[in-house]
Design a protein around this motif. Structure first.
Motif: not given
Length: 393
Positions: A10-20, A36-42, A101-106, A156-160
């Motif tokens: 969930l964290t390692s693969l999501s943040l390690a790649s800019a493609n997915y 489960n996703i996160s919304v807002g700031n905080p 924020i979805i799987a570490g991607g903002i 935004q370059g989060i997925i290719r």
């Protein structure tokens, strides 16, 4: 209980790649695909329903901890939102921009809806937290049109690639892979079928497909095509559409197909609050059957067990049939591939090329991901129009 594999990737693969992005979820109560996703700031964590049958991503502050007025990244665009779904649910509110924020991607300034006035619903509908609408932008209910979640993730370059794969395993764990698909989850090779215009509910100003619909050409059972209507002429070709919808709890089929499957299972209709509810013994002989769905040359075997669920948790006595007849004659030629279908098939949605990739699930998946991402398409985007003709840009 979520597997170690799901939690670690969930964290390692999501943040390690800019493609997915790889987002772990749950097939909740055999009814909902939840992430489960996160919304807002905080950031506030929200469990949201993934819906490929609609295109809006929205939240209901009345049933979540998300409070727009408390978020530093929230911007109200004042564009009105009125949403109405096939099951009768309605939600009114307005559109806004907010951080997700979805799987570490903002995703910054994501176009979301905020429901202010949920209409009363049937008691069997649970309080709605919101939808992650992953449908085509052509199917948006809000005007004017806007870049939806997939488009913003790509820009935004989060997925290719503006695409995603959906997987549900035997233990009701689920995942949505944004930007590609996982070959490890697939038995054999992913095969593609083109989308078609929904001929039963066409939008006049949308010549391209606006929902995830394909042609379905047969449903084979013991060597017989049960999709062909009894008594139809051999040379008479009747066309059927299949709609792939993770927001639908059942598979729906024409009445003549349902009658065959109901007889296979010996299911009896137990009316509950005016709703049809087909139940049978869990150990019926039909539990070993399989049905082969063919989508214009791309076939997927659906074991009968994917069409059953226990009526009560931790009990194998009575089971509920997860397939139902079409609601009325107008929709009889349109089948809905709801969540039970995803228990048997890996489904890859590729709106950039108006195609859907299908394969049987690999039940012996190693847990070692083999992510396939594809870059922008350089060829023409093609689809099948309302007259059954192939059209390209």
């Amino acid at each position: 209980m979520k597997s170690t594999f799901f939690l670690s990737t969930l964290t390692s693969l999501s943040l390690a790649s800019a493609n997915y992005l790889r987002a772990a979820g749950e097939y909740e109560d055999f009814q909902f695909l939840m992430l489960n996703i996160s919304v807002g700031n905080p950031a506030v964590q929200v469990s949201i329903e993934v819906d490929t049958g609609s295109s809006e991503t929205w939240f209901n502050p009345l049933s979540t901890g998300f409070k727009p007025e408390s978020s530093a990244s929230y911007v109200n665009t004042s564009v009105p939102m009125h949403l109405e779904y096939a099951d009768g649910r309605k939600f009114d509110g307005f559109m806004a921009k907010e951080r997700l924020i979805i799987a570490g991607g903002i995703i910054s300034d994501a176009n979301i809806g905020v429901a202010e006035y949920p209409h009363p619903t049937h008691p069997r509908h649970r309080p709605q937290t919101g939808f992650m609408g992953l449908g085509l932008e052509e199917g948006e209910m809000v005007n004017p049109r806007y870049p939806n979640l997939l488009s913003q993730m790509r820009s935004q370059g989060i997925i290719r690639r503006r695409s995603f794969g959906v997987y549900i395993d035997a233990n009701q764990r689920a995942e949505v892979l944004f930007g590609g698909y996982d070959q490890d989850r697939i038995k054999g090779e992913l095969r593609f079928t083109k989308m078609v215009n929904n001929r039963l509910n066409r939008i006049k100003d949308s010549p391209k497909p606006y929902e995830y619909d394909t042609l379905i050409t047969s449903i084979m059972r013991n060597g017989k095509d049960i999709l062909r209507r009894p008594g139809s002429r051999p040379k008479c070709v009747e066309t059927f559409d299949a709609h792939f919808d993770t927001g639908y709890t059942l598979i729906t089929v024409p009445r003549h197909v349902f009658d065959v499957i109901q007889a296979d299972f010996g299911a009896q209709n137990i009316q509950q609050e005016g709703f049809a509810d087909y139940q049978m013994d869990c150990n019926v002989p039909a539990s070993n059957f399989k049905y082969t769905f063919d989508f214009n040359g791309v076939s997927v075997d659906v074991p009968a067990k994917a069409l059953m669920m226990p009526v009560e948790q931790h009990s194998d006595d009575k089971c509920r049939l997860l397939i139902a007849p079409s609601l009325n004659s107008k929709t009889d030629n349109r089948l809905v591939m709801g969540l039970p279908f995803f228990r048997a098939a890996y489904v890859y949605f590729d709106p950039e090329d108006y195609r859907i990739g299908l394969a049987e699930q690999n039940i012996h998946a190693t847990g070692d991901p083999h992510i396939v991402t594809a870059g922008p398409s350089y060829g023409p985007s093609c689809w099948i129009n309302v007259n059954g003709l192939r059209k390209c840009n």
